[in-house]
Design a protein around this motif. Structure first.
Motif, mmCIF file in Angstrom:
data_model
loop_
_atom_site.group_PDB
_atom_site.id
_atom_site.type_symbol
_atom_site.label_atom_id
_atom_site.label_comp_id
_atom_site.label_asym_id
_atom_site.label_seq_id
_atom_site.Cartn_x
_atom_site.Cartn_y
_atom_site.Cartn_z
ATOM 1 N N THR A 1 0.832 -1.206 0.000
ATOM 2 C CA THR A 1 0.000 0.000 0.000
ATOM 3 C C THR A 1 0.865 1.254 0.000
ATOM 4 O OG1 THR A 1 -0.135 -0.115 2.417
ATOM 5 C CG2 THR A 1 -1.911 -1.139 1.157
ATOM 6 N N GLU A 2 0.226 2.354 -0.254
ATOM 7 C CA GLU A 2 0.929 3.640 -0.307
ATOM 8 C C GLU A 2 1.506 3.997 1.057
ATOM 9 O OE1 GLU A 2 -0.687 7.361 -2.452
ATOM 10 O OE2 GLU A 2 -1.250 7.632 -0.353
ATOM 11 N N GLU A 3 2.749 4.481 1.049
ATOM 12 C CA GLU A 3 3.379 4.963 2.277
ATOM 13 C C GLU A 3 3.418 6.488 2.229
ATOM 14 O OE1 GLU A 3 7.181 3.213 2.891
ATOM 15 O OE2 GLU A 3 6.497 1.167 2.492
ATOM 16 N N PHE A 4 2.977 7.116 3.308
ATOM 17 C CA PHE A 4 2.935 8.581 3.315
ATOM 18 C C PHE A 4 3.138 9.096 4.735
ATOM 19 C CE2 PHE A 4 -1.341 7.114 4.192
ATOM 20 C CZ PHE A 4 -1.778 7.967 5.195
ATOM 21 N N LYS A 5 3.389 10.394 4.798
ATOM 22 C CA LYS A 5 3.447 11.057 6.102
ATOM 23 C C LYS A 5 2.682 12.369 6.002
ATOM 24 C CE LYS A 5 7.849 13.488 5.363
ATOM 25 N NZ LYS A 5 9.220 13.700 5.900
ATOM 26 N N VAL A 6 2.188 12.822 7.124
ATOM 27 C CA VAL A 6 1.435 14.069 7.187
ATOM 28 C C VAL A 6 2.280 15.111 7.907
ATOM 29 C CG1 VAL A 6 -0.677 15.182 7.958
ATOM 30 C CG2 VAL A 6 -0.741 12.793 7.192
ATOM 31 N N PRO B 1 1.904 2.836 -4.058
ATOM 32 C CA PRO B 1 1.585 1.408 -3.923
ATOM 33 C C PRO B 1 2.252 0.609 -5.038
ATOM 34 C CG PRO B 1 -0.302 2.621 -4.779
ATOM 35 C CD PRO B 1 0.709 3.642 -4.366
ATOM 36 N N ARG B 2 2.646 -0.599 -4.739
ATOM 37 C CA ARG B 2 3.246 -1.471 -5.758
ATOM 38 C C ARG B 2 2.145 -2.350 -6.338
ATOM 39 N NH1 ARG B 2 6.456 -6.354 -5.661
ATOM 40 N NH2 ARG B 2 6.175 -6.467 -3.395
ATOM 41 N N LEU B 3 1.847 -2.120 -7.610
ATOM 42 C CA LEU B 3 0.740 -2.810 -8.258
ATOM 43 C C LEU B 3 1.228 -4.000 -9.071
ATOM 44 C CD1 LEU B 3 -1.297 0.282 -9.544
ATOM 45 C CD2 LEU B 3 -1.556 -0.954 -7.385
ATOM 46 N N SER B 4 0.361 -4.975 -9.220
ATOM 47 C CA SER B 4 0.667 -6.151 -10.034
ATOM 48 C C SER B 4 -0.540 -6.478 -10.899
ATOM 49 C CB SER B 4 1.002 -7.350 -9.131
ATOM 50 O OG SER B 4 1.259 -8.509 -9.908
ATOM 51 N N LEU B 5 -0.279 -6.875 -12.127
ATOM 52 C CA LEU B 5 -1.353 -7.256 -13.044
ATOM 53 C C LEU B 5 -2.113 -8.441 -12.460
ATOM 54 C CD1 LEU B 5 -2.694 -6.857 -15.834
ATOM 55 C CD2 LEU B 5 -1.044 -8.508 -16.736
ATOM 56 N N ALA B 6 -3.451 -8.317 -12.407
ATOM 57 C CA ALA B 6 -4.265 -9.373 -11.809
ATOM 58 C C ALA B 6 -5.286 -9.961 -12.774
ATOM 59 C CB ALA B 6 -4.988 -8.835 -10.577
ATOM 60 N N ILE C 1 2.149 -12.068 -1.561
ATOM 61 C CA ILE C 1 0.921 -11.823 -0.804
ATOM 62 C C ILE C 1 0.274 -10.534 -1.303
ATOM 63 C CG2 ILE C 1 -0.034 -11.319 1.476
ATOM 64 C CD1 ILE C 1 2.188 -12.998 2.683
ATOM 65 N N VAL C 2 -1.018 -10.603 -1.594
ATOM 66 C CA VAL C 2 -1.756 -9.427 -2.046
ATOM 67 C C VAL C 2 -2.191 -8.617 -0.829
ATOM 68 C CG1 VAL C 2 -3.783 -8.587 -3.281
ATOM 69 C CG2 VAL C 2 -2.532 -10.590 -4.136
ATOM 70 N N GLU C 3 -1.718 -7.398 -0.766
ATOM 71 C CA GLU C 3 -2.053 -6.524 0.365
ATOM 72 C C GLU C 3 -3.475 -5.977 0.235
ATOM 73 O OE1 GLU C 3 -0.720 -4.514 3.933
ATOM 74 O OE2 GLU C 3 0.317 -6.000 2.705
ATOM 75 N N ASP C 4 -3.861 -5.618 -0.987
ATOM 76 C CA ASP C 4 -5.179 -5.015 -1.207
ATOM 77 C C ASP C 4 -5.660 -5.418 -2.599
ATOM 78 O OD1 ASP C 4 -7.452 -3.477 -1.468
ATOM 79 O OD2 ASP C 4 -6.522 -1.606 -0.803
ATOM 80 N N HIS C 5 -6.836 -6.033 -2.688
ATOM 81 C CA HIS C 5 -7.385 -6.435 -3.986
ATOM 82 C C HIS C 5 -8.007 -5.272 -4.751
ATOM 83 C CE1 HIS C 5 -6.902 -10.481 -2.305
ATOM 84 N NE2 HIS C 5 -7.030 -10.936 -3.537
ATOM 85 N N LEU C 6 -8.084 -4.107 -4.133
ATOM 86 C CA LEU C 6 -8.627 -2.906 -4.787
ATOM 87 C C LEU C 6 -9.985 -3.212 -5.431
ATOM 88 C CD1 LEU C 6 -5.321 -1.727 -6.543
ATOM 89 C CD2 LEU C 6 -6.201 -1.019 -4.312
ATOM 90 N N THR C 7 -10.822 -3.904 -4.690
ATOM 91 C CA THR C 7 -12.097 -4.411 -5.215
ATOM 92 C C THR C 7 -12.955 -3.322 -5.841
ATOM 93 O OG1 THR C 7 -12.065 -6.132 -3.511
ATOM 94 C CG2 THR C 7 -14.164 -5.712 -4.624
ATOM 95 N N ARG C 8 -12.939 -2.147 -5.263
ATOM 96 C CA ARG C 8 -13.765 -1.052 -5.782
ATOM 97 C C ARG C 8 -13.416 -0.719 -7.235
ATOM 98 N NH1 ARG C 8 -13.315 5.206 -3.727
ATOM 99 N NH2 ARG C 8 -14.703 6.134 -5.295
ATOM 100 N N PHE C 9 -12.134 -0.865 -7.575
ATOM 101 C CA PHE C 9 -11.682 -0.519 -8.922
ATOM 102 C C PHE C 9 -11.464 -1.742 -9.811
ATOM 103 C CE2 PHE C 9 -9.980 2.566 -5.854
ATOM 104 C CZ PHE C 9 -10.636 3.707 -6.276
ATOM 105 N N SER C 10 -11.069 -2.865 -9.211
ATOM 106 C CA SER C 10 -10.703 -4.037 -10.001
ATOM 107 C C SER C 10 -11.831 -5.059 -10.128
ATOM 108 C CB SER C 10 -9.482 -4.728 -9.384
ATOM 109 O OG SER C 10 -9.816 -5.321 -8.131
ATOM 110 N N GLY C 11 -12.757 -5.054 -9.172
ATOM 111 C CA GLY C 11 -13.789 -6.084 -9.158
ATOM 112 C C GLY C 11 -13.299 -7.411 -8.618
ATOM 113 N N LEU C 12 -12.049 -7.461 -8.178
ATOM 114 C CA LEU C 12 -11.456 -8.698 -7.661
ATOM 115 C C LEU C 12 -11.644 -8.787 -6.148
ATOM 116 C CD1 LEU C 12 -8.149 -8.500 -9.724
ATOM 117 C CD2 LEU C 12 -10.093 -10.018 -10.169
ATOM 118 N N VAL C 13 -11.844 -10.002 -5.676
ATOM 119 C CA VAL C 13 -12.025 -10.229 -4.247
ATOM 120 C C VAL C 13 -11.056 -11.327 -3.809
ATOM 121 C CG1 VAL C 13 -14.446 -9.536 -4.284
ATOM 122 C CG2 VAL C 13 -13.851 -11.937 -4.670
#
Length: 351
Positions: free
Chosen positions: A166-171, A183-188, A210-222
Motif C-alpha cells: 500500500t501507499e506509504e505517506f506522512k502528514v 503502492p506497488r501494483l501487479s497485473l491481476a 501476498i496481495v495486500e489489497d485487492h482494490l475491489t472497488r476498482f478491479s472487481g477482484l475479491v
C-alpha cells in the motif's frame, strides 16, 4: 531511440541458481570467449582465471568462432554459444527471467542491422489450461494462432490490478500529505476482445506474493479470485499473460481501451504509440480527462461499473466508444461533439 538487448539473467528453479546470456560486444571481437571441457586439464588450471584468459587469447567454440553480436551462455563455469531463440525462450517452467539489460544503439545502425526479435509462442502456450483446481465455465473463446487478430486489427483490452504493498505517506505539521512511496501494483486480470467483440483472452493472474489489497472497488477482484485452491476463473502465471500480450504487440494489433498508457506502463510492456487508441485521449479537449463510466452514460446511454468493475465490460465499452468516435469523425462533427460532451459533463458533474 532504439535499444538492443544484450544481457538476460535467469533463475533456474530446479537447481536454484542463476545463468546469464550475454551478447558479445564490439570490444570483445578480437578476444573471443573460450570454452573448456570440464575434464580438460587446461580447463582446470585456468578455470579460476577464466575471464582473464578470455581477454588474452582468441579461440572458438568447437570450431565455431565467436564474434560481435553472438550470444554466449554462462552457467557456472560452463560457457557455451547460444542463439537469440534460446535467449528469448521462457516457455520452460524452470527458467524465469530476473534481469534484462538493454543498450542504446545508434538509430541508423539499429535500423539497418538489427531487427526486433518476435515473441515466439505456440498454440499450447497461448491456450494454456487454467491453474485453478475448481474450474468454472470459460468466459472466452480459445482461438488458434492463425485466427488471432494480426497487423492492423483492433483488440479491445482492459486490465485490472491488485496492490502488493500500500501507499506509504506522512502528514506534515500543516496537514499536508506527502507520499513517500506509491503502492506497488501487479497485473491481476487482463481481458481482450476482437474487433467484432469476441472475448478471446480473460486471464486472471496468479501471483506468488501476498496481495495486500485487492482494490475491489476498482478491479472487481475479491480475495480468493487469484488463489488456485479457491478460484473458479482461468488462472495463468504472469509470464504466460505477458507472452500473450507481447505476441499480440508483435503481430501489429491496434489496442483500444481506456487509460491504456497508464496500464501498459504499470504492466511494463512497450506498445508503439501508433498502435494505441486510448479513449481517454480521443475524448480529451484540454479541460479534464473523462471517466469511462461518464462517456458510456452520455454517449452510449449505458450504465457500467455499477456494483463492481468488470474488465470484459470495460473493454467492450471502450470499443463502442471508439466506433462512436469514428462516426463523429466521418460526419465531421467531432469538435462540436467534444464541446457538447464537456458542457453536459459540467451540468451532470461528470456522472
Amino acid at each position: 531511440v532504439f535499444y538492443e538487448l544484450n544481457t538476460v539473467i535467469s533463475h533456474i528453479s530446479t537447481s536454484d541458481h542463476l545463468v546469464v546470456h550475454i551478447r558479445i560486444p564490439e570490444s570483445y571481437t578480437e578476444s573471443q570467449v573460450v570454452s573448456f571441457n570440464a575434464n580438460d586439464k587446461e580447463g582446470k588450471d585456468t578455470g579460476k582465471n577464466l575471464f582473464g584468459a578470455n581477454r588474452r587469447r582468441s579461440s572458438t567454440f568447437v570450431g565455431n568462432p565467436v564474434s560481435q553480436g553472438d550470444w554466449v551462455l554462462f552457467n557456472d563455469f560452463a560457457v557455451s554459444p547460444a542463439d537469440i531463440d534460446q535467449v528469448l525462450d521462457f516457455r520452460s517452467p524452470f527458467r524465469n527471467p530476473c534481469v534484462v539489460r538493454f543498450k542504446k544503439v545508434e538509430t541508423k545502425k539499429s535500423m539497418v542491422s538489427h531487427q526486433a526479435a518476435l515473441c515466439s509462442i505456440t498454440s499450447e502456450v497461448f491456450n494454456s489450461p487454467s491453474l485453478a483446481l475448481n474450474r468454472g465455465p470459460k468466459s472466452f473463446v480459445s482461438l488458434p494462432l492463425s485466427s488471432l487478430p494480426s497487423n492492423g486489427d483492433l483488440v479491445a483490452i482492459d486490465c485490472e490490478f491488485v496492490a502488493l504493498s500500500t501507499e506509504e505517506f506522512k502528514v506534515l505539521s500543516d496537514g499536508t500529505k506527502v507520499v513517500m512511496a506509491p503502492p506497488r501494483l501487479s497485473l491481476a486480470r487482463v481481458s481482450c476482445l476482437t474487433g467484432d467483440g469476441t472475448v478471446f483472452i480473460d486471464d486472471y493472474i496468479v501471483t506468488p506474493e501476498i496481495v495486500e489489497d485487492h482494490l475491489t472497488r476498482f478491479s472487481g477482484l475479491v480475495p480468493g479470485d487469484l488463489d488456485p485452491k479457491t478460484s473458479n476463473h482461468h488462472l495463468v502465471p504472469l509470464r504466460i499473460a505477458y507472452m500473450k500480450l507481447r505476441h499480440l504487440v508483435d503481430r501489429g494489433c491496434i489496442f483500444v481501451g481506456h487509460g491504456l498508457n497508464k496500464d501498459f506502463r504499470v504492466i511494463n510492456i512497450f506498445v508503439p504509440p501508433e498502435n494505441i487508441l486510448d479513449t481517454v485521449e480521443l475524448y480529451y479537449l484540454g479541460h479534464r480527462k473523462l471517466s469511462l463510466a461518464f462517456l458510456a452514460s452520455y454517449l452510449l446511454e449505458e450504465k457500467i461499473q455499477g456494483r463492481i468493475h468488470d474488465s470484459i465490460e470495460d473493454a467492450r465499452t471502450a470499443l463502442k466508444l471508439y466506433h462512436k468516435y469514428q462516426s463523429f469523425c466521418d460526419e465531421g462533427i467531432l469538435q462540436e461533439k467534444l464541446h457538447e460532451i464537456f458542457e453536459q459533463g459540467q451540468i451532470r458533474n461528470y456522472k
